[in-house]
Design a protein around this motif. Structure first.
Motif, PDB file in Angstrom:
ATOM      1  N   HIS A   1       0.829  -1.207   0.000  1.00  0.00           N
ATOM      2  CA  HIS A   1       0.000   0.000   0.000  1.00  0.00           C
ATOM      3  C   HIS A   1       0.864   1.259   0.000  1.00  0.00           C
ATOM      4  N   GLN A   2       1.895   1.253   0.833  1.00  0.00           N
ATOM      5  CA  GLN A   2       2.751   2.431   0.912  1.00  0.00           C
ATOM      6  C   GLN A   2       3.637   2.564  -0.327  1.00  0.00           C
ATOM      7  N   SER A   3       4.004   1.455  -0.937  1.00  0.00           N
ATOM      8  CA  SER A   3       4.767   1.516  -2.188  1.00  0.00           C
ATOM      9  C   SER A   3       3.920   2.125  -3.296  1.00  0.00           C
ATOM     10  N   ALA A   4       2.632   1.805  -3.297  1.00  0.00           N
ATOM     11  CA  ALA A   4       1.730   2.403  -4.284  1.00  0.00           C
ATOM     12  C   ALA A   4       1.649   3.911  -4.084  1.00  0.00           C
ATOM     13  N   ARG A   5       1.613   4.342  -2.828  1.00  0.00           N
ATOM     14  CA  ARG A   5       1.596   5.776  -2.545  1.00  0.00           C
ATOM     15  C   ARG A   5       2.877   6.438  -3.051  1.00  0.00           C
ATOM     16  N   ALA A   6       4.004   5.804  -2.771  1.00  0.00           N
ATOM     17  CA  ALA A   6       5.284   6.368  -3.206  1.00  0.00           C
ATOM     18  C   ALA A   6       5.373   6.420  -4.726  1.00  0.00           C
ATOM     19  N   SER A   7       4.848   5.390  -5.393  1.00  0.00           N
ATOM     20  CA  SER A   7       4.873   5.355  -6.855  1.00  0.00           C
ATOM     21  C   SER A   7       4.035   6.471  -7.457  1.00  0.00           C
ATOM     22  N   SER A   8       2.988   6.878  -6.730  1.00  0.00           N
ATOM     23  CA  SER A   8       2.104   7.946  -7.204  1.00  0.00           C
ATOM     24  C   SER A   8       2.584   9.330  -6.782  1.00  0.00           C
ATOM     25  N   GLY A   9       3.747   9.378  -6.116  1.00  0.00           N
ATOM     26  CA  GLY A   9       4.296  10.656  -5.694  1.00  0.00           C
ATOM     27  C   GLY A   9       3.789  11.139  -4.359  1.00  0.00           C
ATOM     28  N   LEU A  10       3.099  10.254  -3.612  1.00  0.00           N
ATOM     29  CA  LEU A  10       2.589  10.620  -2.292  1.00  0.00           C
ATOM     30  C   LEU A  10       3.578  10.193  -1.221  1.00  0.00           C
ATOM     31  N   SER A  11       3.424  10.749  -0.024  1.00  0.00           N
ATOM     32  CA  SER A  11       4.335  10.415   1.068  1.00  0.00           C
ATOM     33  C   SER A  11       4.117   8.978   1.507  1.00  0.00           C
ATOM     34  N   SER A  12       5.199   8.330   1.927  1.00  0.00           N
ATOM     35  CA  SER A  12       5.146   6.939   2.378  1.00  0.00           C
ATOM     36  C   SER A  12       5.734   6.839   3.768  1.00  0.00           C
TER      37      SER A  12
ATOM     38  N   GLN B   1      11.877   2.058  -2.614  1.00  0.00           N
ATOM     39  CA  GLN B   1      12.447   2.492  -3.892  1.00  0.00           C
ATOM     40  C   GLN B   1      13.071   1.327  -4.651  1.00  0.00           C
ATOM     41  N   ARG B   2      13.748   0.439  -3.945  1.00  0.00           N
ATOM     42  CA  ARG B   2      14.338  -0.724  -4.616  1.00  0.00           C
ATOM     43  C   ARG B   2      13.259  -1.617  -5.207  1.00  0.00           C
ATOM     44  N   PHE B   3      12.149  -1.764  -4.488  1.00  0.00           N
ATOM     45  CA  PHE B   3      11.046  -2.564  -5.005  1.00  0.00           C
ATOM     46  C   PHE B   3      10.445  -1.917  -6.249  1.00  0.00           C
ATOM     47  N   LEU B   4      10.215  -0.613  -6.191  1.00  0.00           N
ATOM     48  CA  LEU B   4       9.611   0.086  -7.327  1.00  0.00           C
ATOM     49  C   LEU B   4      10.527   0.057  -8.547  1.00  0.00           C
ATOM     50  N   GLN B   5      11.828   0.117  -8.311  1.00  0.00           N
ATOM     51  CA  GLN B   5      12.777   0.065  -9.423  1.00  0.00           C
ATOM     52  C   GLN B   5      12.776  -1.302 -10.102  1.00  0.00           C
TER      53      GLN B   5
ATOM     54  N   LEU C   1       7.652  -1.101 -15.435  1.00  0.00           N
ATOM     55  CA  LEU C   1       6.348  -1.053 -16.086  1.00  0.00           C
ATOM     56  C   LEU C   1       5.852   0.382 -16.131  1.00  0.00           C
ATOM     57  N   PRO C   2       4.934   0.693 -17.048  1.00  0.00           N
ATOM     58  CA  PRO C   2       4.278   2.007 -17.011  1.00  0.00           C
ATOM     59  C   PRO C   2       3.552   2.172 -15.677  1.00  0.00           C
ATOM     60  N   LEU C   3       3.322   3.415 -15.277  1.00  0.00           N
ATOM     61  CA  LEU C   3       2.759   3.685 -13.958  1.00  0.00           C
ATOM     62  C   LEU C   3       1.445   2.949 -13.726  1.00  0.00           C
ATOM     63  N   SER C   4       0.541   2.975 -14.698  1.00  0.00           N
ATOM     64  CA  SER C   4      -0.764   2.342 -14.502  1.00  0.00           C
ATOM     65  C   SER C   4      -0.620   0.841 -14.275  1.00  0.00           C
ATOM     66  N   GLU C   5       0.263   0.193 -15.046  1.00  0.00           N
ATOM     67  CA  GLU C   5       0.479  -1.246 -14.882  1.00  0.00           C
ATOM     68  C   GLU C   5       1.217  -1.541 -13.581  1.00  0.00           C
ATOM     69  N   LYS C   6       2.111  -0.631 -13.203  1.00  0.00           N
ATOM     70  CA  LYS C   6       2.845  -0.803 -11.948  1.00  0.00           C
ATOM     71  C   LYS C   6       1.878  -0.772 -10.765  1.00  0.00           C
ATOM     72  N   LEU C   7       0.960   0.190 -10.769  1.00  0.00           N
ATOM     73  CA  LEU C   7      -0.013   0.293  -9.683  1.00  0.00           C
ATOM     74  C   LEU C   7      -0.940  -0.920  -9.653  1.00  0.00           C
ATOM     75  N   GLU C   8      -1.299  -1.410 -10.830  1.00  0.00           N
ATOM     76  CA  GLU C   8      -2.162  -2.592 -10.900  1.00  0.00           C
ATOM     77  C   GLU C   8      -1.447  -3.817 -10.332  1.00  0.00           C
TER      78      GLU C   8
ATOM     79  N   ILE D   1       1.014  -3.807  -8.090  1.00  0.00           N
ATOM     80  CA  ILE D   1       1.143  -3.636  -6.641  1.00  0.00           C
ATOM     81  C   ILE D   1      -0.174  -3.981  -5.947  1.00  0.00           C
ATOM     82  N   ALA D   2      -1.288  -3.562  -6.536  1.00  0.00           N
ATOM     83  CA  ALA D   2      -2.602  -3.863  -5.955  1.00  0.00           C
ATOM     84  C   ALA D   2      -2.846  -5.369  -5.925  1.00  0.00           C
ATOM     85  N   GLU D   3      -2.432  -6.068  -6.973  1.00  0.00           N
ATOM     86  CA  GLU D   3      -2.593  -7.524  -7.012  1.00  0.00           C
ATOM     87  C   GLU D   3      -1.756  -8.201  -5.928  1.00  0.00           C
ATOM     88  N   LEU D   4      -0.546  -7.691  -5.702  1.00  0.00           N
ATOM     89  CA  LEU D   4       0.312  -8.256  -4.661  1.00  0.00           C
ATOM     90  C   LEU D   4      -0.291  -8.021  -3.273  1.00  0.00           C
ATOM     91  N   ALA D   5      -0.847  -6.833  -3.066  1.00  0.00           N
ATOM     92  CA  ALA D   5      -1.492  -6.534  -1.782  1.00  0.00           C
ATOM     93  C   ALA D   5      -2.701  -7.443  -1.564  1.00  0.00           C
TER      94      ALA D   5
END
Length: 348
Positions: free
Chosen positions: A279-290, A298-302, A306-313, A315-319
């Motif tokens: 959940h917090q990684s999704a926030r960080a990926s969207s530019g929100l505070s984590s 950051q290492r996980f997001l790197q 993937l494009p941002l929309s696919e990256k968020l999708e 992360i949501a599946e993993l959660a």
């Protein structure tokens, strides 16, 4: 005045004020909701407000200074009494309700609540963790609920009301309490000196699901180590060595837990740490505070090229997958099997 110190639950305060104004106070209430959100504190404040000499009962408030208020705060007011599970006991035993063998029928909650008030116009009793009654205790309480003494109020407190007999549920007015807001958790952690750093308090509040009891446990050194270890592994993304990680996590749970029940509780906290990470990684990926370890996030997001929309999708599946494991542990799935399957799926 007394309610100014209460965090949350203002809707419940107003509900009781309306009931008093209409003269419709019930003889039995069931306060339900998650553990550690203030149900027992609310019950004590309610009783003190009913007993306070300085305010009329319909005002539902307490001065905190009159003799009745001072006795309530000291736990010595004669018309208020509470019972809870004894240390070392699995259930709320029968003696708490009708007395020991020597005083059977002349002591206990069912006897005390029926006595004439000594100071005010009513008596109030509180039963904490009422779902822990055994069959004898439940039947004794049921008899009192069926024929409640005039003016008496019995408050049942439970985080698992589904475990109560339907006949008990039907004789209580149920009042549901919601989890505390994260901002309230932060302020309470600092006020009670559980932590002194606001950033740490905010980090804990993000994981505890509105429970102050759960929040206080997050400062436990063993849980902190478990959380940090998990986050470092999750930061590896699909390069995580799932078999090795699962074995390490099971070992940590074994070492920090005293018995199977605590191990399962800690296992569910571990899963909550995973959900929090995503959940917090999704926030960080969207530019929100984590509120989690920024380097791990950051290492996980790197690792997600993937494009941002696919990256968020993703992360949501993993959660969601981690949340499924929490449900599996709740249904008594073996912890090693659950973690092996979870780590395998998270590393794909």
């Amino acid at each position: 005045m007394i309610w100014e110190s209460l965090r949350g639950h203002q809707e419940q305060v107003e509900m009781f004020r309306r009931s008093l104004a209409r003269g419709r106070l019930s003889s039995a209430y069931l306060f339900s909701g998650s553990a550690g959100i203030g149900k027992k504190l609310f019950a004590r404040m309610l009783a003190q407000s009913l007993f306070c000499k300085q305010f009329p009962e319909t005002a539902l408030d307490a001065c905190g200074e009159c003799s009745n208020c001072l006795q309530m705060q000291a736990g010595t007011y004669p018309d208020f009494f509470s019972i809870e599970r004894k240390t070392g006991k699995k259930f709320l035993t029968i003696d708490l309700f009708i007395g020991t063998d020597e005083s059977r029928g002349h002591d206990g909650l069912c006897y005390q609540i029926a006595l004439k008030p000594m100071s005010g116009d009513r008596r109030v009793a509180m039963i904490d963790d009422v779902e822990l009654m055994n069959a004898e205790s439940a039947n004794s309480l049921l008899k009192t609920l069926e024929e409640p003494p005039e003016g008496a109020i019995i408050i049942l407190i439970s985080s698992n009301p589904q475990a109560l007999l339907p006949t008990i549920l039907s004789r209580c007015q149920q009042v549901f309490f919601s989890p505390l807001a994260s901002t309230d958790i932060v302020e309470l952690l600092i006020k009670q000196e559980v932590v002194t750093d606001r950033q740490e308090a905010e980090q804990i509040a993000a994981t505890c699901e509105g429970s102050l009891t759960a929040a206080a446990k997050w400062v436990d050194p063993a849980l902190c180590q478990l959380r940090e270890t998990l986050h470092q592994h999750l930061a590896q993304g699909n390069k995580m060595q799932n078999v090795t990680v699962a074995k390490e996590l099971v070992t940590l749970l074994d070492e920090m837990s005293d018995g199977a029940q605590e191990q399962r509780q800690n296992g569910r906290r571990l899963i909550q740490f995973a959900v929090e990470f995503y959940h917090q990684s999704a926030r960080a990926s969207s530019g929100l505070s984590s509120s989690i370890n920024s380097s791990a996030s950051q290492r996980f997001l790197q690792s997600l090229t993937l494009p941002l929309s696919e990256k968020l999708e993703t992360i949501a599946e993993l959660a969601d997958r981690a949340t499924l494991s929490d449900q599996q542990l709740e249904r008594s799935m073996p912890i090693p099997l659950c973690l092996e399957a979870l780590c395998a799926d998270l590393a794909r």
